[in-house]
Design an enzyme around this catalytic site. Structure first.
Site, mmCIF file in Angstrom:
data_model
loop_
_atom_site.group_PDB
_atom_site.id
_atom_site.type_symbol
_atom_site.label_atom_id
_atom_site.label_comp_id
_atom_site.label_asym_id
_atom_site.label_seq_id
_atom_site.Cartn_x
_atom_site.Cartn_y
_atom_site.Cartn_z
ATOM 1 N N CYS A 43 1.245 -1.266 0.143
ATOM 2 C CA CYS A 43 -0.346 0.141 -0.213
ATOM 3 C C CYS A 43 0.923 1.439 0.338
ATOM 4 C CB CYS A 43 -0.904 -0.219 1.175
ATOM 5 S SG CYS A 43 -1.926 1.858 0.785
ATOM 6 N N ALA A 93 -5.002 28.954 -11.144
ATOM 7 C CA ALA A 93 -5.539 30.466 -10.971
ATOM 8 C C ALA A 93 -4.430 31.334 -11.055
ATOM 9 C CB ALA A 93 -6.033 30.279 -9.679
#
Length: 287
Positions: free
Chosen positions: A126, A266
């Site tokens: 994982c 942005a």
């Protein structure tokens, strides 16, 4: 997994002056054939252990500032705690190898965390801290409540203020920022860290600690918008996330499913809306 092996010894009280956020280091500046020896400011990065009821759960590499905000924000955004009230006490303490944030949490949440730790035992492969399976990655999130759209002009105003608030970035050039911006376009709070997730968790912890309404503004991050960033703001009921860089496709899908308005790239008066376009209003912010 043996919980006893994770119990940590006593340590001294945390002194922020003993753990500065920056440090000067000698460098050699090269410019063509010219070379100049001088000092440069670099940001600090230290191990920070998050300890719940005496059991260490996670270790983050972070800038040593606003650490109790970091611990609270991480606990809420990762689903360890469901509300600010489930954190009874927290204390930062120093050890020779790093810093611990020792938290006392509600018994029910601690029991759930211990079960989560047991599920981790014996699992391998994982790449996500604290996630025990693929199904656990997509933990259920309640839809973010609808709110009044954020004025696009408020995003531009917040971007204009951002450099003045980024003290560590001005000094070192090596940190990310997460800012909470009101509907009028003014920054209310900002947190910085070498890790973009840490900066966001610090900000979310500050908002939760001060009981800031999630509909009162939006989050602006100086990084890309990954899946985890959207997940973290959605977990706290925040309906708008703006990034100066790009989002990932998985982040966009999560934003769409959870009701988060997500924008990237942005810059000044420009941005690209990837999800929840109705969450932005093309009008001037209120005075």
């Amino acid at each position: 997994m043996n919980d006893e092996s994770c119990r940590l010894p006593a340590a001294t009280a945390f002194d922020e002056h003993a753990w500065p956020t920056t440090r000067q280091t000698p460098v050699l500046r090269l410019d063509g054939d010219a070379a100049r020896a001088c000092l440069d400011d670099v940001v600090e990065e230290v191990p920070v252990a998050l300890v719940y009821n005496g059991i260490s759960h996670a270790v983050l590499l972070a800038t040593p500032s606003d650490l109790e905000d970091l611990a609270l924000g991480f606990s809420l955004s990762e689903g360890i705690l469901a509300s600010r009230g489930e954190l009874y006490d927290s204390e930062a303490v120093a050890r020779s190898s790093g810093i611990e944030i020792r938290m006392e949490v509600a018994t029910s949440r601690f029991v759930a965390l211990k079960e989560r730790r047991r599920n981790l035992a014996g699992r391998t492969g994982c790449g996500l801290c604290g996630v025990e399976s693929l199904d656990a990655l997509a933990r259920p999130l309640e839809a973010v409540p609808a709110a009044e759209p954020i004025p696009v002009a408020a995003v531009a105003a917040g971007l204009a203020e951002l450099p003045d608030w980024q003290q560590l970035r001005r000094t070192t050039g090596a940190v990310h920022a997460a800012a909470w911006i009101g509907r009028d376009g003014h920054i209310r709070a900002l947190r910085e860290d070498v890790g973009r997730h840490n900066a966001l968790d610090k900000l979310l912890g500050h908002l939760a600690r001060n009981k800031v309404a999630p509909t009162d503004g939006f989050v602006l991050v100086s990084s890309r918008a990954s899946y985890e960033m959207v997940q973290k703001v959605a977990a706290l009921g925040i309906g708008c996330l703006v990034a100066v860089s790009a989002p990932t496709a998985l982040a966009i899908r999560l934003a769409e499913s959870s009701g988060v308005s997500l924008a990237g790239f942005a810059r000044d008066q420009r941005m690209v809306v990837y999800a929840g376009e109705t969450g932005f209003a093309r009008n001037k912010p209120a005075p």
